[in-house]
Enzyme design. Structure first.
Site, PDB file in Angstrom:
ATOM      1  NE  ARG A  52       4.076  -0.089  14.470  1.00  0.00           N
ATOM      2  CZ  ARG A  52       5.167  -0.867  14.454  1.00  0.00           C
ATOM      3  NH1 ARG A  52       5.505  -1.558  15.536  1.00  0.00           N
ATOM      4  NH2 ARG A  52       5.906  -0.973  13.362  1.00  0.00           N
ATOM      5  CE1 TYR A 105     -15.164  -4.286  32.618  1.00  0.00           C
ATOM      6  CE2 TYR A 105     -13.109  -4.783  31.491  1.00  0.00           C
ATOM      7  CZ  TYR A 105     -14.389  -4.239  31.479  1.00  0.00           C
ATOM      8  OH  TYR A 105     -14.879  -3.676  30.337  1.00  0.00           O
ATOM      9  CG  ASP A 176      -7.894  -3.324  37.268  1.00  0.00           C
ATOM     10  OD1 ASP A 176      -7.892  -2.099  37.532  1.00  0.00           O
ATOM     11  OD2 ASP A 176      -8.564  -3.804  36.346  1.00  0.00           O
ATOM     12  CE  LYS A 201     -14.334   1.970  32.995  1.00  0.00           C
ATOM     13  NZ  LYS A 201     -13.456   1.294  32.031  1.00  0.00           N
TER      14      LYS A 201
END
Length: 377
Positions: A52, A105, A176, A201
């Protein structure tokens, strides 16, 4: 490992994150599939301890994305773009004012509104393309989050002007950069504090990965971001990180091809009688053209069109045969979608708007499909 400081971005995308040139070493880094690492005795902070906290496959991917954004050691990968977004918003002090684009978004906007509804933050939504409006909202703010170009309206913010205004007001800025990618703009170099990517993306680029990334230069911010990943467990799988690393190798050639095609399609769509409006900053009459030409190294491969009404937009998505109706972007295949079919999409997005993500198919084939579909409306 190669340094991004001395190489062109297209070169670093290919050579970054590789382990070495010793005889017999693999050219492509492998996938480190383990949850546990050997560490006898006292903990050595320079060695991995647990799955982790660290993974060599993440590290290679993070080096490439961080290097492309101008911060080789400052990228943190997450299990999804929204996991990265949630970690980003955790940086906003409790009760602080978050200034954010009103057409960001939709899921990021929904998260911000939920946090505001719970009293965690005071949310102020602004038009990021209106520089004066953003400036006016900054005094007393705790954070500014900007998306440019915006999703799905393809609006362009004057990012350098916003950074300057934020610095004067003492407000940290996150950007972003999903649509532009690190190849078209580098917010950290111009004054941003944190850059966010939905690596699902363009960075991954093959519609087969869900992944997010945050990039920061400041060690304090970076430590806070890493802490959020560790305590919330929003870690990427090693296989997903490896796929994303493989995908980013071809980002420069993919974006170059898709952007060139997008420019051709935008021009043709602008003259089609069934199209009411084309949103693409590469068009000289687009509201964002002058700012994009001054602040970006290209206009990208995302565009949006507005048709006569909602029914026409829905009909277009059913009439195409080569374009794929789907909710994503940045992959090798061309996708389109009527965005207001998404329940959380802001009401400011027109019902008739169709967002197009231009892929790598031949431009004439893509145009022929759009032309026949538009002709059937």
């Amino acid at each position: 490992m190669a340094s991004s400081q001395h190489l062109a971005p297209g070169t670093f995308a290919v050579v970054g994150g590789r382990t070495g040139r010793t005889p017999g070493s693999p050219v492509s880094p492998g996938i480190e599939l383990t949850s546990t690492y050997v560490q006898p005795g006292d903990i050595d902070p320079d060695l991995p301890l647990y799955g982790r906290y660290a993974n060599a496959t993440w590290a290679a991917f993070e080096e490439v994305v961080g290097g492309l954004e101008g911060a080789p050691g400052g990228a943190i990968a997450f299990a999804s773009g929204m996991a990265a977004g949630a970690a980003l918003f955790s940086l906003v002090p409790r009760g602080g004012r978050l200034v954010m684009g009103a057409t960001s978004y939709n899921t990021m906007l929904a998260l911000a509104r939920e946090r505001a509804g719970a009293g965690d933050v005071e949310l102020v939504e602004v038009d990021v393309a209106d520089t004066d409006a953003v400036r006016a909202a900054l005094p007393g703010a705790a954070w500014l989050h900007v998306e440019s170009p915006t999703n799905p309206l393809i609006e362009v913010a004057d990012l350098p002007a916003l950074y300057a205004a934020a610095r004067r007001a003492g407000v940290p800025v996150s950007v972003d950069n999903t649509f532009a990618t690190p190849l078209l703009q580098n917010p950290l170099a111009d004054g941003a504090d944190v850059v966010m990517h939905s690596a699902t993306k363009y960075i991954s680029g093959h519609s087969d990965v869900v992944l997010g990334v945050l990039v920061a230069r400041d060690e304090e911010l970076l430590a806070a971001i890493r802490h959020q990943r560790e305590v919330l467990g929003a870690i990427p799988g090693p296989f997903e990180a490896w796929l994303a690393l493989r995908g980013v190798r071809t980002l420069p050639v993919r974006l170059e091809r898709a952007q060139a095609t997008a420019g051709v399609l935008a021009g043709r769509l602008a003259s089609h009688p069934a199209v009411v409006r084309v949103r693409y900053p590469g068009l000289p009459d687009d509201p964002g053209h002058a700012v994009a030409a001054r602040t970006m190294r290209g206009f990208g491969a995302m565009l949006a069109i507005e048709l006569a009404d909602r029914d026409a937009a829905d009909a277009l998505t059913r009439a195409v045969r080569l374009w794929t109706p789907g909710t994503s972007l940045g992959g090798v295949e061309s996708l389109l979608e009527r965005r207001r079919r998404i329940p959380s999409e802001p009401a400011t997005v027109p019902e008739s708007l169709v967002r197009l993500s231009v892929g790598l198919e031949d431009v004439e084939d893509l145009w022929a499909d759009l032309e026949q579909a538009l002709g059937s409306l």
